[in-house]
Design a protein around this motif. Sequence first.
Motif, short mmCIF file in Angstrom:
data_model
loop_
_atom_site.label_atom_id
_atom_site.label_comp_id
_atom_site.label_asym_id
_atom_site.label_seq_id
_atom_site.Cartn_x
_atom_site.Cartn_y
_atom_site.Cartn_z
N ALA A 83 0.83 -1.21 0.00
CA ALA A 83 0.00 0.00 0.00
C ALA A 83 0.86 1.26 0.00
O ALA A 83 0.58 2.21 -0.73
CB ALA A 83 -0.93 0.00 1.21
N VAL A 84 1.91 1.26 0.81
CA VAL A 84 2.79 2.43 0.87
C VAL A 84 3.47 2.63 -0.48
O VAL A 84 3.55 3.76 -0.99
CB VAL A 84 3.81 2.27 2.01
N ILE A 85 3.94 1.55 -1.08
CA ILE A 85 4.58 1.64 -2.39
C ILE A 85 3.57 2.11 -3.44
O ILE A 85 3.85 3.02 -4.23
CB ILE A 85 5.21 0.29 -2.79
N ALA A 86 2.39 1.50 -3.46
CA ALA A 86 1.35 1.88 -4.43
C ALA A 86 0.94 3.34 -4.22
O ALA A 86 0.78 4.08 -5.20
CB ALA A 86 0.13 0.96 -4.29
N GLY A 87 0.80 3.74 -2.97
CA GLY A 87 0.46 5.13 -2.68
C GLY A 87 1.50 6.09 -3.23
O GLY A 87 1.16 7.15 -3.76
N GLY A 88 2.77 5.71 -3.13
CA GLY A 88 3.85 6.54 -3.68
C GLY A 88 3.72 6.73 -5.18
O GLY A 88 3.95 7.82 -5.71
#
Length: 181
Positions: free
Chosen positions: A143-148
Motif C-alpha cells: 500500500a505504501v509503495i502503491a500510494g507513492g
Amino acid sequence: MSNMMRLMMVSQSVMTFGSGIVFPFYLIFVKEIGGDFTQYGIAYGLFTICSAYLNWWFGKSSDRYGRKLFLLLSAWGTAVLFLIFPLVTSIWQVYALQIAMGAFGAMQRTCEKAFLADMTEEGRRGEQIGRYHVSVSLFSGAAVIAGGFLIDLFTLDLMFYLGSVILFISGLMLLRVKRSI
C-alpha cells in the motif's frame, strides 16, 4: 488454515491496503489545510489516545455483540470518514476526524485479534496468526509503495476516495466470513 480464516485474512489485508495508500501522505494533508508539525502531532496523538482508551471497551463489547459486527463498523465507518477528509478546511475538523478514526482503529485492531484467536486451532495459534500477519504486513508494505506511485498521478483527495472504496470492499469481503463469534 481454514477457508474462513483465509477470507478474513484477505478482507483485513485489503482493509490495510485501503488505509495504507493514504497514511504516508497524511502529513501533507495537514500541511495543505494550513497545519504544522505540532498540529500533526496533536492529530496523531488524539487518534492514538482515543484508540488506546477504547481498546478494552471494544474488546469487552465484542465478547457480547460479536467481533464481526465491530470489524464491519470499522471498515465501513473508516470508509465514510475517508469521504469526509477531502471536505476538511480546518485543523479542528482533522482533530474530530482523528478521534473517530481512533475509535474505528480500536474496533479493528482489538476485534481482529480476538477473532483470530477464535478462529485458530489450539496448539497452532502462533503459526496460524503468524501466517495471517504475513499477508496483512505484505499488503501494508504494498500500500505504501502503491500510494507513492498513485500520488504522482492523482490528487490527495482522490487517494482518500480510492481508500474509501477499498475499505468498503474489505467490509463486503468480511460479510462472507460465516463465523459469528
